[in-house]
Design a protein around this motif. Sequence first.
Motif: not given
Length: 309
Positions: A187-207
């Motif tokens: 799970x920890x190895x997925x940290x950077x890919x998840x950050x890169x794939x964060x979705x912007x929802x009205x100014x909030x970063x959603x993972x």
Amino acid sequence: VNKEIRDMIAAHHTSTHLLHAALHKVVGESAVQRGSFVGSDKFRMDFTSAEALKDEDLKKVEDIVNDAVSSKINVKTIITTPEEARQMGAMALFGEKYGDKVRMVVIEGISKELCGGTHVNNTAEIGLFKIIKEGAIAQGTRRIEAVSGRPAEEFLKQKELEDEKIKLAQEQKEQEKQLEKSHEKEALSMKEPLLAGAVDVKGVSFISHEFKAFKTTAIKRLLEELVAKNNFVVVFTSVFEDKVSVICGVSADLIKKGFHAGNIVKELAAVVGGRGGGRDNCAEAGGKEVASKDKIFEKALELISLRSS
């Protein structure tokens, strides 16, 4: 009289005499019998002792009795007078009243006791002796429960089964622990890919991410590291043992703006027919409607959008 039951009672009765003699050797002459019960399934003996017997003492007592059993000593009964029995070294409650004649049970070299009960003809008939319990029943009085012969064999078989169950449970627990460590690392190895794939929802970063058969304990550290950053809401799901687990995290800056992980996860749990809650920064929930799990992230987007308005 049922011969099988009588034989087991006889084995247990002779065992009480051997036990009494063994206690004298291990504890001392002060270990005087204060009562006993002899049944076909087990027997018990009460004796005087100011202290509990240590495990090593109980092992010594068992060894002494089993040595006598393996030595194949004949068990004799002698009809004599109380005085002659005393002179021959018989153990008895000499404070009690006896008639002109008494019955003395002799296990040569080990025990001489006045007794009217049924006994084996040879100690070998006892087969096996095992203490199953030792404890206090009154101040200065302790009780030993034990088994001989077939009941002793059945006790040991049952104990082996229980020990095997404990061993298997410990092994399973260790395997689960190792698997959880492996999942946490993955799970920890997925940290950077998840950050890169964060979705912007009205100014909030959603993972969001669905893990396959991960316990929430294995993905909690990843969630905590992600929401340590500003402006993040994180929702993870995992189907484990036919149950949908949901874990939600909210960063500190968003908490100040009114976001609350516990409130969010309560509404997400309802999607899968469950319930849950927790702190403002991290909360968990679960439900059994696995077929609805894909709707959780849609609901999360809706909730974030509403709170961001």
